[in-house]
Design an enzyme around this catalytic site. Structure first.
Site, PDB file in Angstrom:
ATOM      1  N   SER B  11       0.846  -1.192   0.000  1.00  0.00           N
ATOM      2  CA  SER B  11       0.000   0.000   0.000  1.00  0.00           C
ATOM      3  C   SER B  11       0.883   1.244   0.000  1.00  0.00           C
ATOM      4  CB  SER B  11      -0.938  -0.060   1.205  1.00  0.00           C
ATOM      5  OG  SER B  11      -1.882   0.959   1.164  1.00  0.00           O
ATOM      6  N   HIS B  38      -2.585  -0.716  -3.451  1.00  0.00           N
ATOM      7  CA  HIS B  38      -3.774   0.119  -3.288  1.00  0.00           C
ATOM      8  C   HIS B  38      -3.806   1.320  -4.228  1.00  0.00           C
ATOM      9  CE1 HIS B  38      -4.560  -1.661   0.932  1.00  0.00           C
ATOM     10  NE2 HIS B  38      -5.232  -2.296   0.012  1.00  0.00           N
ATOM     11  N   ASP B 131      -4.982  -4.162   5.666  1.00  0.00           N
ATOM     12  CA  ASP B 131      -5.358  -5.069   4.595  1.00  0.00           C
ATOM     13  C   ASP B 131      -4.229  -6.083   4.407  1.00  0.00           C
ATOM     14  OD1 ASP B 131      -6.784  -6.186   2.538  1.00  0.00           O
ATOM     15  OD2 ASP B 131      -6.377  -4.604   1.083  1.00  0.00           O
TER      16      ASP B 131
END
Ligand SMILES: C[S@@+](CC[C@H](N)C(=O)[O-])C[C@H]1O[C@@H](n2cnc3c(N)ncnc32)[C@H](O)[C@@H]1O
Lengths: 281, 192
Positions: B11, B38, B131
């Site tokens: 991310s 992401h 995540d």
């Protein structure tokens, strides 16, 4: 649910055999998800079981068998109704530029939104047709097999929070008016204008089990077949091919393609990136 | 073959991490890599082209129903979740965002774990959310190899810290992770 033992999520996940559960859903209620992408279905089943505190697969099966409401909710959840107005603005821009001129050549126009979900896509089309002066000679058939979603679509009521995003989409899509001319606001919601609804026919239609119901000039089936396996995609593509007039237009989602289906050579590419195809004569 | 695929979740700080990793992975690296970053939520995936220039491997956006092949690096299209089916093809969904993310690392990892079982390597790199943690747990539960970037070495340490809670097989700085992958790739070739 007085069972205090925490659910063993690992065991639960190992147990799930989607085919088995989907068979029950089909045999008992006629909801047919047997040819949907397995990874996707498994994820949804697992989430549903966790959220409902179901601790093993036999309990899940029992629940589906004996609880009609639970089965209906499950059906709703497996069908994924996420949608937007003017989703992928570039697609709508291309519709305006490449497809509207073709539609203008017809004295009356029939459009089919297959998998219209809660209606945002059909209202977007209605707006576009109005701005291009075609609405009055158009009929929009908006179909879905999810009755809950269809009921919502018919009402045309959407939460205020979404309007900002929809307005941006509308503008990016080449909208000619102010988006607010198409709805009225009411207690945190907006209601789409009746004048957009007049020529939309909402109907329950299942792409897996139902057949052709009209000959149409334009079909939009976006982000529906991504959930289907290859065989089912082919089957539904055949249905669309049969439903289109010669020279008719087929629009898929921006990540869907005709390329891997049997019907690829039956169409010309009108806009390759936006997945807009024209049926050959 | 010891490992049939590698899945990576990254991310915040991802571009630098991926740039570094792909400049080190050699041309003949055969194990397919599937990455959820992401940044795919926003851009048109233009950054893939940028990364491609720095890489010895061929990076591409996954196509629907595409068969996963050795020697390739795949990314999900912007704004779709990416899943792997049992027959080792890709499928997409536009389900709700999960923890504000679409694509979601967990969605990829969980489906990949099911498809590849113990033939999978799962890696969590730099980022500032959690995540990937539950997906990595699934990979571990199903016998795959789990690796997390050493938080000290990560541009953003939150995501690796979170993933460490599952007790991964290795916690390593990025360079060491890449070395390990190269080693695994060699072993793969010698044990076909
Ligand atoms: C993700 S939504 C897509 C909505 C809209 N077309 C869009 O792109 O924004 C998918 C819709 O397809 C519908 N659907 C799925 N399977 C179907 C089937 N077999 N027959 C009819 N509709 C179906 C679902 O109920 C859902 O409303």
């Amino acid at each position: 649910m007085n069972n205090r033992k925490p659910i063993d999520t690992h065991q639960l996940h190992l147990q799930i055999n989607p085919a088995e559960i989907l068979d029950i859903l089909y045999q008992k209620y006629g909801y047919d998800f047997r040819q949907y992408s397995e990874a996707h279905i498994k994820r949804r089943l697992y989430n549903r079981m966790l959220m409902s505190g179901i601790k093993d697969v036999s309990q899940m099966k029992g629940r589906i068998m004996n609880d009609e409401l639970f089965a209906a909710d499950l059906m709703h959840e497996l069908s994924i109704t996420v949608t937007e107005m003017f989703r992928d603005p570039k697609f709508y821009k291309s519709l305006r530029e490449n497809v509207i001129p073709i539609l203008k050549t017809y004295p009356f126009i029939k459009i089919w939104h297959a998998g219209c979900s809660t209606g945002e896509e059909a209202y977007s089309m209605a707006i576009l047709l109005k701005e291009e002066g075609l609405y009055d000679r158009s009929t929009i058939y908006a179909t879905d097999f999810n009755q809950q979603a269809l009921n919502h679509a018919k009402e045309g009521i959407y939460p205020n929070e979404l309007i900002k995003e929809y307005t941006t989409n509308y503008q990016l899509a080449g909208g000619k008016e102010s988006f607010s001319t198409y709805y009225s606001s009411n207690y945190g919601h907006v209601i789409m204008h009746q004048s957009l609804k007049n020529n939309i026919v909402w109907a329950n239609h299942n792409l897996v089990t139902d057949s052709v119901f009209a000959e149409v000039h334009l079909i939009l089936c976006r982000n529906v077949m991504i959930y289907f396996d290859k065989n089912l995609q082919n089957k539904v593509q055949n249905l669309f091919h049969e439903s289109l007039v010669k020279g008719g237009i087929l629009c898929l989602g921006t990540k869907e393609s005709l390329r891997f289906t049997d019907l690829y050579d039956q169409y010309l590419e009108l806009d390759k990136t936006q997945r807009i195809y024209k049926k050959k004569y | 073959m010891l490992y049939d695929a590698i899945v990576i979740g990254v991310s915040a700080g991802g571009i630098n991490a991926m740039k570094k990793m792909f400049s080190m992975l050699p041309k003949h690296f055969a194990i397919p890599i599937i990455i959820v970053s992401h940044i795919s939520a926003r851009s048109d995936n233009q950054w893939i082209r940028f990364l491609n220039e720095k890489s010895n491997l061929a990076l591409k956006e996954a196509d629907e129903k595409e068969i996963i092949e050795p020697g390739k690096v795949y990314f999900p299209p912007a704004n779709y979740h990416l899943l792997i089916e049992k027959d080792r093809t890709f499928s997409f969904t536009i389900d709700e965002k999960i923890n504000f993310a679409r694509p979601s690392i967990d969605v990829l990892f969980e489906s990949a774990a099911d498809a590849y079982k113990n033939k999978l390597i799962g890696i969590v790199l730099t980022g500032s959310n959690s995540d990937g943690t539950s997906g990595l747990k699934r990979i571990k539960d199903l016998g795959g190899l789990t690796i997390v970037q050493d938080p000290e070495d990560a541009e953003y340490d939150f995501m690796p810290e979170s993933a460490i809670s599952i007790g991964p097989d290795h916690i390593l700085p990025l360079e060491k992770i890449t070395d390990l992958l190269i080693k695994m790739n060699k072993q793969n070739i010698s044990k076909p």
